[in-house]
Write an enzyme that holds these catalytic residues in place. Structure first.
Site, mmCIF file in Angstrom:
data_model
loop_
_atom_site.group_PDB
_atom_site.id
_atom_site.type_symbol
_atom_site.label_atom_id
_atom_site.label_comp_id
_atom_site.label_asym_id
_atom_site.label_seq_id
_atom_site.Cartn_x
_atom_site.Cartn_y
_atom_site.Cartn_z
ATOM 1 N N CYS A 79 0.919 -1.263 0.021
ATOM 2 C CA CYS A 79 -0.030 0.062 0.172
ATOM 3 C C CYS A 79 0.978 1.341 0.036
ATOM 4 O O CYS A 79 1.572 1.341 -0.910
ATOM 5 C CB CYS A 79 -0.920 0.106 1.101
ATOM 6 S SG CYS A 79 -2.257 1.221 1.022
ATOM 7 N N HIS A 183 -3.618 -5.184 -0.177
ATOM 8 C CA HIS A 183 -3.173 -5.638 1.116
ATOM 9 C C HIS A 183 -3.204 -7.034 1.178
ATOM 10 O O HIS A 183 -4.341 -7.670 1.364
ATOM 11 C CB HIS A 183 -3.992 -5.140 2.253
ATOM 12 C CG HIS A 183 -3.971 -3.757 2.551
ATOM 13 N ND1 HIS A 183 -3.143 -3.330 3.317
ATOM 14 C CD2 HIS A 183 -4.453 -2.216 1.976
ATOM 15 C CE1 HIS A 183 -3.150 -1.810 3.462
ATOM 16 N NE2 HIS A 183 -3.938 -1.326 2.535
ATOM 17 N N GLU A 185 -2.292 -8.930 3.558
ATOM 18 C CA GLU A 185 -2.505 -9.316 4.974
ATOM 19 C C GLU A 185 -4.041 -9.261 5.112
ATOM 20 O O GLU A 185 -4.755 -9.734 6.200
ATOM 21 C CB GLU A 185 -1.856 -8.611 5.922
ATOM 22 C CG GLU A 185 -2.371 -7.248 6.084
ATOM 23 C CD GLU A 185 -1.849 -6.290 5.148
ATOM 24 O OE1 GLU A 185 -1.318 -6.502 3.817
ATOM 25 O OE2 GLU A 185 -2.193 -4.956 5.401
#
Lengths: 208, 259
Positions: A79, A183, A185
């Site tokens: 990001c 993202h 994650e």
């Protein structure tokens, strides 16, 4: 062991937890010496480029990252961590790290129905093969939340695109550096598999 | 192109999963973390945890709970219920919640929205609104009224005005929960959702009333919602997240199917 850079932006623990989920140990640090001696580095992303850069310069993390890049340590930006790898950003006048030629720009959308930030799940299309992206199939979606995106000057640095009022670069790379606007994650099992790939990556961008 | 999101809401009471009907008569129906993990594997796009006790003593239990969720769920999730300060919001965010929901406390003191947005970002600040239908008046021209304290206390505040005000103050997303439709399983309040979605430029999550896959389709098309929130329709095993998403996909709505 992965070294996650803490630049005072909050909520970077989610990357550490995602690493733990795929069986990879990760430490969080803001110590430039720890960055210099890292096996692998993740620069996670939250916040604005100018304030993040100011913090990196104040702590000496900017030079630690530039040196890590030169010495071939695999680096993953996420990001804001992708945006900051370029030379500058429309978000402010501060110079960014400049590890990839180009700039970070704000979405400029003609369609009034498209909202900023671009937030939610969107398709990622690989335009150039890379060892970290070989898990992605047609139609796979990842989680985004951002108002700016990276725009490398040279197409050879663009590895994947996504569409939001036109295609934009959502994954870029240069040698041992790879970075994504989405993202991993927060993108479920597909995202975790990218992190797993990074944990095993030797920094060579060529497909074996 | 962004996909429309399927959001599952889990009401949490003292670490247990509860589901209310018309906001009263709550009963516990299981372990919320196990349920959340099940929905995660089944392709839910986002989760919401509402702390329905939301007492001061309960705060630490909730932080601990959020940390545990964040260790097991790798998609965005938000937390709501009893968030009264920037400190509450920041703690939940640092514990691993992607977003926080404010509701009653923001109605009582609207600056709370801008304070939280400033601290953790607009994209992480959700304004949740419980709304009921009323006869239009001079004070409430939209014919919808904001209700607080878990849907029991009328405020005299116009629902449409509050949605716009919330956006102005820095909310990055709105949850529109219809008190009239909540728990009925007769479908979302389409008119309310569309009226608000057309008047703001931030994403709108429709809530309350989902009973069948068609209801989601209606609110995502006619209702102009960006996301549809469901609860009992999946909690009791009648439909899986996959069922709902495949239904939407077949009817031409872009949803995330690869996971």
């Amino acid at each position: 062991m992965i070294t996650i850079i803490d630049y005072n932006a909050g909520n970077i623990r989610s990357v550490q937890r995602a690493c733990a989920e795929v069986g990879v140990q990760a430490i969080v640090t803001s110590d430039p010496a720890a960055v210099a001696g890292a096996d692998k580095i993740i620069f996670p992303g939250v916040g604005a480029a100018p304030s993040a850069m100011a913090y990196l310069e104040k702590t000496g993390l900017d030079n630690a990252l530039k040196n890590a890049f030169k010495s071939g340590i695999p680096i993953l930006g996420i990001c804001l961590g992708a945006q900051i790898m370029l030379e500058n950003s429309e978000e402010g006048s501060q110079k960014c790290l400049g590890l990839v030629a180009g700039k970070t720009v704000r979405f400029s959308l003609k369609d009034k129905l498209l909202k900023i930030p671009h937030m939610g799940w969107n398709e990622v299309t690989v335009v150039q093969p890379h060892p970290l992206l070989d898990v992605i199939k047609a139609g796979d979606e990842f989680y985004f939340v951002h108002s700016y995106y990276p725009q490398p000057a040279d197409k050879k640095n663009v590895y994947a695109v996504s569409g939001y009022g036109g295609d934009f670069c959502c994954a870029l790379g240069n040698r041992n550096l790879f970075a994504m606007q989405f993202h991993p994650e927060k993108s479920g099992q597909l995202g975790l598999r990218i992190l797993e790939r990074f944990a095993r990556w030797d920094g060579n961008a060529a497909i074996n | 192109m962004l996909s429309k999101r399927l959001v599952v809401c889990l009401d949490v009471r003292g670490g247990k999963l509860a589901k209310s009907i018309k906001f009263v008569d709550t009963k516990d129906i299981g372990d919320p973390i196990a349920k959340a993990r099940q929905y995660y594997e089944d392709g839910v796009d986002e989760l919401v945890f509402y702390d329905i006790t939301a007492s001061r003593e309960n705060r630490d239990i909730m932080i601990h709970f959020v940390e545990e969720v964040a260790r097991q769920i790798f998609i965005p999730f938000s937390v709501g219920g009893g968030i009264r300060s920037v400190e509450d919001a920041t703690k939940l965010r640092n514990a691993g919640a992607e977003k926080v929901n404010v509701n009653t406390a923001a109605v009582k003191r609207k600056e709370l929205i801008s304070e939280i947005a400033h601290a953790i970002g607009s994209q992480s600040t959700i304004l949740s609104m419980d709304i009921r239908k009323v006869d239009p008046t001079k004070e409430m021209p939209s014919g919808y009224e904001i209700v607080v304290n878990g849907g029991v206390t009328p405020t005299g505040i116009d629902g449409l005005w509050w949605a716009k005000e919330g956006e102005k103050l820095g909310a990055g997303e709105l949850v529109i929960n219809s008190i009239d439709a909540d728990g009925t399983r007769d479908g979302y309040e389409i008119n309310l959702t569309r009226m608000i979605a057309e008047s703001v430029s931030i994403p709108v999550i429709a809530s309350g009333g989902a009973g069948k896959p068609e209801h989601l389709y209606d609110v995502l098309t006619e209702g102009h919602a960006d996301a549809a929130l469901v609860a009992s329709v999946v909690h009791y095993g009648e439909y899986t997240c996959r069922d709902l998403k495949e239904y939407l996909h077949k009817r031409g709505i872009k949803v995330r199917l690869n996971y």
